[in-house]
Design a protein around this motif. Structure first.
Motif, PDB file in Angstrom:
ATOM      1  N   ARG A 143     -19.519  27.426 -19.201  1.00  0.00           N
ATOM      2  CA  ARG A 143     -18.885  26.954 -17.960  1.00  0.00           C
ATOM      3  C   ARG A 143     -17.883  25.840 -18.253  1.00  0.00           C
ATOM      4  O   ARG A 143     -16.792  25.796 -17.683  1.00  0.00           O
ATOM      5  N   ARG A 144     -18.238  24.960 -19.189  1.00  0.00           N
ATOM      6  CA  ARG A 144     -17.358  23.855 -19.551  1.00  0.00           C
ATOM      7  C   ARG A 144     -16.075  24.359 -20.207  1.00  0.00           C
ATOM      8  O   ARG A 144     -15.009  23.775 -20.042  1.00  0.00           O
ATOM      9  N   ARG A 145     -16.165  25.458 -20.940  1.00  0.00           N
ATOM     10  CA  ARG A 145     -14.992  26.023 -21.614  1.00  0.00           C
ATOM     11  C   ARG A 145     -14.237  27.028 -20.761  1.00  0.00           C
ATOM     12  O   ARG A 145     -13.237  27.600 -21.195  1.00  0.00           O
ATOM     13  N   GLY A 146     -14.731  27.272 -19.562  1.00  0.00           N
ATOM     14  CA  GLY A 146     -14.056  28.207 -18.678  1.00  0.00           C
ATOM     15  C   GLY A 146     -14.249  29.655 -19.083  1.00  0.00           C
ATOM     16  O   GLY A 146     -13.378  30.501 -18.843  1.00  0.00           O
ATOM     17  N   ILE A 147     -15.402  29.971 -19.688  1.00  0.00           N
ATOM     18  CA  ILE A 147     -15.710  31.325 -20.137  1.00  0.00           C
ATOM     19  C   ILE A 147     -16.787  31.907 -19.232  1.00  0.00           C
ATOM     20  O   ILE A 147     -17.791  31.263 -18.942  1.00  0.00           O
ATOM     21  N   ARG A 148     -16.578  33.118 -18.806  1.00  0.00           N
ATOM     22  CA  ARG A 148     -17.538  33.775 -17.931  1.00  0.00           C
ATOM     23  C   ARG A 148     -18.773  34.204 -18.713  1.00  0.00           C
ATOM     24  O   ARG A 148     -18.665  34.847 -19.757  1.00  0.00           O
ATOM     25  N   ALA A 149     -19.950  33.851 -18.218  1.00  0.00           N
ATOM     26  CA  ALA A 149     -21.204  34.215 -18.879  1.00  0.00           C
ATOM     27  C   ALA A 149     -21.777  35.468 -18.238  1.00  0.00           C
ATOM     28  O   ALA A 149     -22.003  35.515 -17.026  1.00  0.00           O
ATOM     29  N   VAL A 150     -22.005  36.489 -19.056  1.00  0.00           N
ATOM     30  CA  VAL A 150     -22.642  37.716 -18.598  1.00  0.00           C
ATOM     31  C   VAL A 150     -23.931  37.856 -19.400  1.00  0.00           C
ATOM     32  O   VAL A 150     -24.016  38.596 -20.382  1.00  0.00           O
ATOM     33  N   ILE A 151     -24.942  37.104 -18.975  1.00  0.00           N
ATOM     34  CA  ILE A 151     -26.210  37.016 -19.696  1.00  0.00           C
ATOM     35  C   ILE A 151     -27.342  37.171 -18.687  1.00  0.00           C
ATOM     36  O   ILE A 151     -27.437  36.379 -17.738  1.00  0.00           O
ATOM     37  N   PRO A 152     -28.212  38.157 -18.840  1.00  0.00           N
ATOM     38  CA  PRO A 152     -29.322  38.310 -17.894  1.00  0.00           C
ATOM     39  C   PRO A 152     -30.328  37.185 -18.025  1.00  0.00           C
ATOM     40  O   PRO A 152     -30.523  36.612 -19.105  1.00  0.00           O
ATOM     41  N   GLU A 153     -30.975  36.863 -16.920  1.00  0.00           N
ATOM     42  CA  GLU A 153     -31.974  35.798 -16.894  1.00  0.00           C
ATOM     43  C   GLU A 153     -33.306  36.317 -17.408  1.00  0.00           C
ATOM     44  O   GLU A 153     -33.734  37.420 -17.061  1.00  0.00           O
TER      45      GLU A 153
END
Length: 210
Positions: free
Chosen positions: A119-129
């Motif tokens: 989030r700090r680098r402005g990258i979208r995270a697509v990681i399941p919880e």
């Protein structure tokens, strides 16, 4: 877009069958076995002494960054090093691109620290919880916060990194490790990755689209 994954329980060289080396190096291994295993990237897991390969690839399944660690190293601890190693030269002028649009990774990389880093680098995270994280969040109620954003459709592309591992494992020296030192095995991985890039149809140079 980057797929992030790791090769579980990569076979390591049989430690017991090796002959003792002459000189100071052999003495160092006898005096400090933990240091010797670190130099060989060997760690004891359920499969015995193993090596783990962490990999980031682009949307075509071509390797962008590689990291070798002992088999007992947690996947999430290697995330930052792999992400920092991603550098894609641009076709024109300018610095190499180091920030992908999104990172697709499995539940092993589901942690608050990793999500905050992306989030700090402005990258979208697509990681399941993970199931335990979800249960803990629900148990805490409103204090647990909202569930992390997750794009199920985009997550379907995570199989690209698995296919990249399968392509690397076509090289016998990668699928079955014969090298004693981690540096040599890592060099073999990079050579195999280079060959995959050279085999890419119509590939003139590294693309500036991770």
């Amino acid at each position: 877009m980057d797929g992030l994954g790791r090769l579980h329980d990569q076979s390591g060289p049989p430690a017991r069958s090796r002959r003792t080396q002459k000189g100071a190096a052999a003495g160092d291994e006898l005096e400090d076995p933990e240091r010797a295993q670190a130099g060989q990237a060997l760690g004891r897991s359920r499969g015995g002494l193993t090596t783990k390969v962490h990999l980031a690839c682009d949307g075509r399944g071509l390797p962008l960054a590689l990291l070798v660690t002992p088999g007992n190293v947690n996947d999430s601890t290697a995330f930052g090093a792999v992400l920092d190693a991603v550098r894609v030269p641009r076709t024109g002028v300018g610095r190499p691109r180091r920030r992908p649009d999104a990172v697709i990774a499995d539940k092993a990389y589901s942690s608050r620290a990793i999500r905050q880093t992306l989030r700090r680098r402005g990258i979208r995270a697509v990681i399941p919880e993970r199931a335990d994280q979800k249960a803990n969040r629900i148990r805490r109620g409103r204090a647990g916060g909202r569930p992390p954003a997750f794009d199920r459709e985009l997550y379907k592309a995570r199989n690209v990194v698995e296919r990249c591992f399968n392509r690397l494992k076509q090289f016998r020296a990668i699928a079955t490790r014969f090298d004693k030192l981690a540096a040599r095995y890592r060099a073999g991985l990079r050579l195999a990755a280079l060959i995959l890039w050279l085999r890419e149809p119509g590939q003139d140079h590294l693309s500036d689209r991770p």
